[in-house]
Design a protein around this motif. Structure first.
Motif, PDB file in Angstrom:
ATOM      1  N   ASN B  31     -23.733   5.312  24.607  1.00  0.00           N
ATOM      2  CA  ASN B  31     -23.426   6.691  24.995  1.00  0.00           C
ATOM      3  C   ASN B  31     -21.937   6.520  24.723  1.00  0.00           C
ATOM      4  O   ASN B  31     -21.454   7.883  24.530  1.00  0.00           O
ATOM      5  CB  ASN B  31     -23.541   6.142  26.688  1.00  0.00           C
ATOM      6  CG  ASN B  31     -24.705   6.695  27.170  1.00  0.00           C
ATOM      7  OD1 ASN B  31     -25.624   7.365  26.416  1.00  0.00           O
ATOM      8  ND2 ASN B  31     -25.174   6.218  28.640  1.00  0.00           N
ATOM      9  N   ILE B  34     -21.820   8.137  21.490  1.00  0.00           N
ATOM     10  CA  ILE B  34     -22.031   9.657  21.391  1.00  0.00           C
ATOM     11  C   ILE B  34     -20.867  10.569  21.802  1.00  0.00           C
ATOM     12  O   ILE B  34     -20.646  11.522  21.135  1.00  0.00           O
ATOM     13  CB  ILE B  34     -23.510   9.812  22.427  1.00  0.00           C
ATOM     14  CG1 ILE B  34     -24.533   9.533  22.239  1.00  0.00           C
ATOM     15  CG2 ILE B  34     -23.424  11.554  23.165  1.00  0.00           C
ATOM     16  CD1 ILE B  34     -25.738   9.530  23.071  1.00  0.00           C
ATOM     17  N   LEU B  35     -20.168   9.953  22.818  1.00  0.00           N
ATOM     18  CA  LEU B  35     -18.843  10.783  23.300  1.00  0.00           C
ATOM     19  C   LEU B  35     -17.998  10.554  22.166  1.00  0.00           C
ATOM     20  O   LEU B  35     -17.230  11.696  22.039  1.00  0.00           O
ATOM     21  CB  LEU B  35     -18.388   9.849  24.621  1.00  0.00           C
ATOM     22  CG  LEU B  35     -17.235  10.635  25.120  1.00  0.00           C
ATOM     23  CD1 LEU B  35     -17.478  11.960  25.920  1.00  0.00           C
ATOM     24  CD2 LEU B  35     -16.792   9.762  26.355  1.00  0.00           C
ATOM     25  N   LYS B  39     -20.909  14.268  20.058  1.00  0.00           N
ATOM     26  CA  LYS B  39     -22.372  14.472  19.978  1.00  0.00           C
ATOM     27  C   LYS B  39     -22.701  14.919  21.558  1.00  0.00           C
ATOM     28  O   LYS B  39     -23.572  15.598  21.820  1.00  0.00           O
ATOM     29  CB  LYS B  39     -23.427  13.535  19.560  1.00  0.00           C
ATOM     30  CG  LYS B  39     -23.247  13.412  17.932  1.00  0.00           C
ATOM     31  CD  LYS B  39     -24.547  12.203  17.540  1.00  0.00           C
ATOM     32  CE  LYS B  39     -24.194  12.057  16.294  1.00  0.00           C
ATOM     33  NZ  LYS B  39     -24.767  10.910  15.687  1.00  0.00           N
ATOM     34  N   ALA B  40     -21.867  14.603  22.460  1.00  0.00           N
ATOM     35  CA  ALA B  40     -22.058  14.588  23.860  1.00  0.00           C
ATOM     36  C   ALA B  40     -22.253  16.310  24.054  1.00  0.00           C
ATOM     37  O   ALA B  40     -21.473  16.980  23.745  1.00  0.00           O
ATOM     38  CB  ALA B  40     -21.283  14.072  24.472  1.00  0.00           C
ATOM     39  N   LYS B  41     -23.119  16.619  25.051  1.00  0.00           N
ATOM     40  CA  LYS B  41     -23.126  17.879  25.550  1.00  0.00           C
ATOM     41  C   LYS B  41     -22.370  18.184  26.854  1.00  0.00           C
ATOM     42  O   LYS B  41     -21.910  19.231  27.123  1.00  0.00           O
ATOM     43  CB  LYS B  41     -24.351  18.310  25.796  1.00  0.00           C
ATOM     44  CG  LYS B  41     -25.508  18.472  24.366  1.00  0.00           C
ATOM     45  CD  LYS B  41     -25.962  19.707  24.110  1.00  0.00           C
ATOM     46  CE  LYS B  41     -26.723  19.849  23.119  1.00  0.00           C
ATOM     47  NZ  LYS B  41     -27.019  21.217  22.712  1.00  0.00           N
ATOM     48  N   ALA B  42     -22.066  16.826  27.719  1.00  0.00           N
ATOM     49  CA  ALA B  42     -21.638  17.057  28.800  1.00  0.00           C
ATOM     50  C   ALA B  42     -21.103  15.642  29.313  1.00  0.00           C
ATOM     51  O   ALA B  42     -21.383  14.556  28.552  1.00  0.00           O
ATOM     52  CB  ALA B  42     -22.512  17.581  30.064  1.00  0.00           C
ATOM     53  N   ILE B  43     -19.808  15.753  30.062  1.00  0.00           N
ATOM     54  CA  ILE B  43     -19.405  14.402  30.516  1.00  0.00           C
ATOM     55  C   ILE B  43     -19.146  14.602  32.260  1.00  0.00           C
ATOM     56  O   ILE B  43     -18.893  15.389  32.724  1.00  0.00           O
ATOM     57  CB  ILE B  43     -18.269  13.999  29.904  1.00  0.00           C
ATOM     58  CG1 ILE B  43     -17.313  12.696  30.280  1.00  0.00           C
ATOM     59  CG2 ILE B  43     -17.039  15.294  29.983  1.00  0.00           C
ATOM     60  CD1 ILE B  43     -16.325  12.179  29.554  1.00  0.00           C
ATOM     61  N   ARG B  44     -19.733  13.423  32.882  1.00  0.00           N
ATOM     62  CA  ARG B  44     -19.864  13.225  34.403  1.00  0.00           C
ATOM     63  C   ARG B  44     -18.194  13.040  34.656  1.00  0.00           C
ATOM     64  O   ARG B  44     -17.531  12.292  34.098  1.00  0.00           O
ATOM     65  CB  ARG B  44     -20.663  11.990  34.877  1.00  0.00           C
ATOM     66  CG  ARG B  44     -21.883  12.593  34.620  1.00  0.00           C
ATOM     67  CD  ARG B  44     -22.797  11.501  35.396  1.00  0.00           C
ATOM     68  NE  ARG B  44     -24.280  11.815  35.079  1.00  0.00           N
ATOM     69  CZ  ARG B  44     -24.712  11.053  33.973  1.00  0.00           C
ATOM     70  NH1 ARG B  44     -24.143  10.043  33.304  1.00  0.00           N
ATOM     71  NH2 ARG B  44     -25.891  11.214  33.656  1.00  0.00           N
ATOM     72  N   THR B  47     -17.458   9.366  34.775  1.00  0.00           N
ATOM     73  CA  THR B  47     -17.096   8.826  33.409  1.00  0.00           C
ATOM     74  C   THR B  47     -15.926   8.944  33.047  1.00  0.00           C
ATOM     75  O   THR B  47     -15.094   8.065  32.495  1.00  0.00           O
ATOM     76  CB  THR B  47     -18.386   9.393  32.535  1.00  0.00           C
ATOM     77  OG1 THR B  47     -19.734   9.044  32.998  1.00  0.00           O
ATOM     78  CG2 THR B  47     -18.058   8.618  31.206  1.00  0.00           C
TER      79      THR B  47
END
Lengths: 174, 68
Positions: B31, B34-35, B39-44, B47
């Motif tokens: 993960n 990905i960040l 490539k990440a579409k969203a981040i909490r 996080t």
């Protein structure tokens, strides 16, 4: 729950194979009977499923050919649709069911159901015209209500596509 | 994507490896990768909070907007 769904999908796969083979055989039988009537025109009196198509053959050979091709095309398209269903059932994984490949096949299925409906409508209109033209001729009518099914499958495919997008977004949320 | 993730820059500034950060923020290496690769579409928010805490920085240090 997962076990039950897996069993249902396996049973559906078997049904799809049966439908695929049966429809292929039906289409093949019509085409085989047609090619036999070219060599033996008298055999058109007892065509596939005991229909007397001899008057139609005598009336106009090309009308006869058109009618047979349309009639064979419907189960052929339907068998391809059954093949696509087999493809979906073999590709789908319950752990990760939403894939673009499955969504695209579902959309393709809806197009082929629509294509089968269009061919059935053309065949039925042609058959009605021939029945009016040739007294005593009996031609079977094809079911023409699959447009509703095509619409339902198309809607499911679109929802599935949205599901794929949501799943991808969910997977790429950190 | 117009949002650029500067995680690698902040990690280099703090001299922290991906493994180390992964352990500190309790996020898998996959993960974090990905960040890091964008490539990440969203981040909490949770996080983001954990990463900011681990790297001692602000969200603005990690994320940048570019008009391309």
């Amino acid at each position: 729950m997962k076990k039950r769904t897996e069993t249902i999908l396996k049973v559906l796969n078997v049904f799809a194979w049966i439908a695929f083979i049966a429809l292929m055989v039906k289409s093949g039988a019509v085409l085989f009977a047609y090619s036999y009537t070219i060599a033996q025109p008298n055999s058109a009196k007892d065509f596939y499923e005991h229909q007397n198509l001899y008057p139609l053959m005598q009336y106009n050979f090309w009308q006869y050919t058109t009618s047979i091709i349309l009639r064979a095309a419907i189960p052929a398209i339907q068998s391809y649709t059954a093949f696509l269903i087999i493809k979906v059932l073999s590709r789908i994984k319950l752990s990760n069911p939403f894939t673009m490949e499955v969504a695209n096949i579902l959309e393709k299925i809806s197009y082929f159901i629509l294509a089968a409906w269009i061919v059935a409508v053309i065949y039925n209109s042609h058959a009605s015209w021939l029945i009016n033209e040739i007294p005593g001729l009996q031609l079977p009518k094809e079911s023409g209500d699959s447009i509703f099914l095509a619409g339902v499958v198309f809607v499911i495919a679109q929802i599935f596509k949205k599901g794929v997008e949501i799943q991808n977004e969910n997977e790429l949320t950190v | 994507m117009p949002i650029i993730v500067n995680l690698d820059v902040m990690m280099a500034r703090r001299k922290m490896s991906l493994n180390e950060l992964s352990e500190k923020v309790d996020i898998t290496l996959a993960n974090l990768s990905i960040l890091k690769t964008g490539k990440a579409k969203a981040i909490r928010f949770s996080t983001l909070e954990a990463i900011c805490n681990a790297l001692d920085c602000q969200p603005g240090d990690l994320l940048e907007f570019s008009k391309e």
